[in-house]
Design an enzyme around this catalytic site. Sequence first.
Site, mmCIF file in Angstrom:
data_model
loop_
_atom_site.group_PDB
_atom_site.id
_atom_site.type_symbol
_atom_site.label_atom_id
_atom_site.label_comp_id
_atom_site.label_asym_id
_atom_site.label_seq_id
_atom_site.Cartn_x
_atom_site.Cartn_y
_atom_site.Cartn_z
ATOM 1 N N GLY A 237 13.810 -38.632 -1.120
ATOM 2 C CA GLY A 237 13.680 -40.066 -1.538
ATOM 3 C C GLY A 237 12.387 -40.419 -0.578
ATOM 4 O O GLY A 237 11.766 -39.939 0.415
ATOM 5 N N TRP B 192 16.943 -39.286 -16.459
ATOM 6 C CA TRP B 192 15.926 -38.407 -15.644
ATOM 7 C C TRP B 192 14.608 -39.048 -15.814
ATOM 8 O O TRP B 192 14.241 -39.763 -17.054
ATOM 9 C CB TRP B 192 15.846 -37.150 -16.471
ATOM 10 C CG TRP B 192 16.993 -36.288 -16.481
ATOM 11 C CD1 TRP B 192 18.019 -35.929 -17.399
ATOM 12 C CD2 TRP B 192 17.404 -35.323 -15.316
ATOM 13 N NE1 TRP B 192 18.933 -35.224 -16.885
ATOM 14 C CE2 TRP B 192 18.779 -34.909 -15.652
ATOM 15 C CE3 TRP B 192 16.689 -35.126 -14.078
ATOM 16 C CZ2 TRP B 192 19.388 -34.078 -14.665
ATOM 17 C CZ3 TRP B 192 17.612 -34.117 -13.390
ATOM 18 C CH2 TRP B 192 18.666 -33.652 -13.686
ATOM 19 N N GLU C 217 0.658 -1.177 -0.087
ATOM 20 C CA GLU C 217 0.102 0.198 -0.045
ATOM 21 C C GLU C 217 0.891 1.327 -0.049
ATOM 22 O O GLU C 217 0.498 2.164 -0.803
ATOM 23 C CB GLU C 217 -0.726 0.004 1.223
ATOM 24 C CG GLU C 217 -1.894 -0.992 1.363
ATOM 25 C CD GLU C 217 -1.142 -2.218 2.246
ATOM 26 O OE1 GLU C 217 -1.951 -2.840 3.077
ATOM 27 O OE2 GLU C 217 -0.024 -2.642 2.207
ATOM 28 N N SER D 143 18.185 -42.440 -11.549
ATOM 29 C CA SER D 143 17.012 -41.525 -11.669
ATOM 30 C C SER D 143 17.170 -40.346 -12.713
ATOM 31 O O SER D 143 16.026 -39.663 -12.826
ATOM 32 C CB SER D 143 16.723 -41.306 -10.117
ATOM 33 O OG SER D 143 17.584 -40.151 -9.759
ATOM 34 N N ARG E 290 11.215 -23.890 -7.050
ATOM 35 C CA ARG E 290 12.473 -23.843 -6.153
ATOM 36 C C ARG E 290 12.551 -22.461 -5.803
ATOM 37 O O ARG E 290 12.924 -21.912 -4.839
ATOM 38 C CB ARG E 290 13.807 -24.510 -6.397
ATOM 39 C CG ARG E 290 13.884 -26.072 -6.805
ATOM 40 C CD ARG E 290 15.133 -26.397 -7.161
ATOM 41 N NE ARG E 290 15.273 -27.993 -7.207
ATOM 42 C CZ ARG E 290 16.062 -28.591 -8.063
ATOM 43 N NH1 ARG E 290 16.696 -27.927 -8.681
ATOM 44 N NH2 ARG E 290 15.856 -29.912 -8.003
ATOM 45 N N THR F 8 19.918 -39.056 -1.228
ATOM 46 C CA THR F 8 20.024 -38.298 -2.264
ATOM 47 C C THR F 8 21.109 -37.812 -2.688
ATOM 48 O O THR F 8 21.523 -37.602 -3.829
ATOM 49 C CB THR F 8 18.743 -37.138 -2.125
ATOM 50 O OG1 THR F 8 17.627 -37.862 -2.177
ATOM 51 C CG2 THR F 8 18.609 -36.432 -3.336
#
Length: 363
Positions: A297, A177, A60, A175, A191, A203
Site C-alpha cells: 500500500g 479489481w 558457455e 480494491s 512475480r 494488505t
Amino acid sequence: MSNPAADDSIDAAMIARCCELASQAAGHTAPNPLVGSVITQGDEIVAEGYHPQAGEPHAEVFALRAAGAQAQGATLYVNLEPCNHTGRTPPCSEAVIAAGIKRVVIGMKDPNPVAGGGIEKLRAAGIAVTVGVEGDRCRRLNEAFIHRVIHHRPFGILKYAMTLDGKIATTTGHSAWVSGPASRQRVHQLRSQCDAVIVGGNTVRQDNPHLTSHSEGNRNPLRIVMSRQLNLPAAAHLWDTAIAPTLVITQSGADLTVAAALTQQGVEVLILEQLTPAAVMEVLYQRGLLSVLWECGGTLAAAAIAEGAVQKVWAFIAPKIIGGANAPTPIGDLKLEKMAQAKAITELSVTTVGTDILLQGYL
C-alpha cells in the site's frame, strides 16, 4: 571478402539470441546473472546453452558440451563476460580456451570484479574478443544483477494498479479489481521472475492475497509480510506454505504469541531491531536475492521509495474513475513540499495491456 556490416549484424543477432536463451531462467539464477551462449561455425548455429540456476554450470559450458568437436575454430557468443574465477563452478574462460574457440563476442563486461578478467585471459590465449555488442539490451536483461553488485542491495520494483484519478481502492478499502485480467496476468508473470514479493500487514488484512504466479511461469516468489506489531489474521492465504514459502518480518516488541502461531504453520518469522525497507533489503541481499517486487500500500511504498529500496516502477492505469477525497493512492506522504522535489521517472515506456495502460520507468 567479408562484409563488416553483415558481420556486425550477425553478431548483434547472435547476442540477441543469447539474451533470449538467458531469459528462460528468469527468477531462478539468484544471486547469479542471466546468461545465454551460442556457438557458430560460419553462419550456422551449432550449439546453444544457458545458465539454469545457481550451482549449475554456466551458459558457455552447456553450449561447449553441446558443440563437442564443432567448437574447434568456432565463434562463441555470450551476453556477459565469461567468468575467470573458481566458485561453485570452474572458470568459464578456461573451458572456452580448452575447447579451441577462435573468436568470442561478448555483450557486456561483468560488473563483478571477483568474476571479471575473462576478457584479458581469452585475449592472452590468442582468442579474438569483441566486447559491447547489444550492450544496452544486455544491461537491461541483467539490471537486477548489476544493481546488486554495485549497490549491495537487491533491485526493487514497485508495482501498483490505479484508476485514472489515481486511486488504488475505494474509500472503504475495496480494491478487487482495479485493473483488468490481462494486467493481472502480466503481474503474475512478473512475480514468477522476481525472487520475492513484499506487502505490509494492512494488505494481508484487507485483501488476503495469494502473491503467487498463478501458474504464469514455473515458480512462485518468496512471499514477505512486513508487520511491526504482528497484528495479523490467524488465517490467511499467505500462511499456506505448501504453495510457496512465506517470511514475516517484524521488530522488537511484536506479539510473540502471533509469531509462535505463524511458525507452527510453517511461516518463517524474523525479528529485526528496527523494521524498515532498507533493513529488509539488507536481509534479502544477505540471502542472495536479486529482484524484489513491492506490491504494498501507499504508506509502505512511500517508505520504500524514500529509503532507496525502489529502482523501477510498474504502474497500471485502468480507464476508471472512482473519486473519493480519502480513497487511498499508490504512494503515501514523501514529505515533499515543492514540485521541484518530485521524484522523476526516467526511460519511460508506455504499453497497452488489455484495456489498461502500463507505464514502466526508473527512479
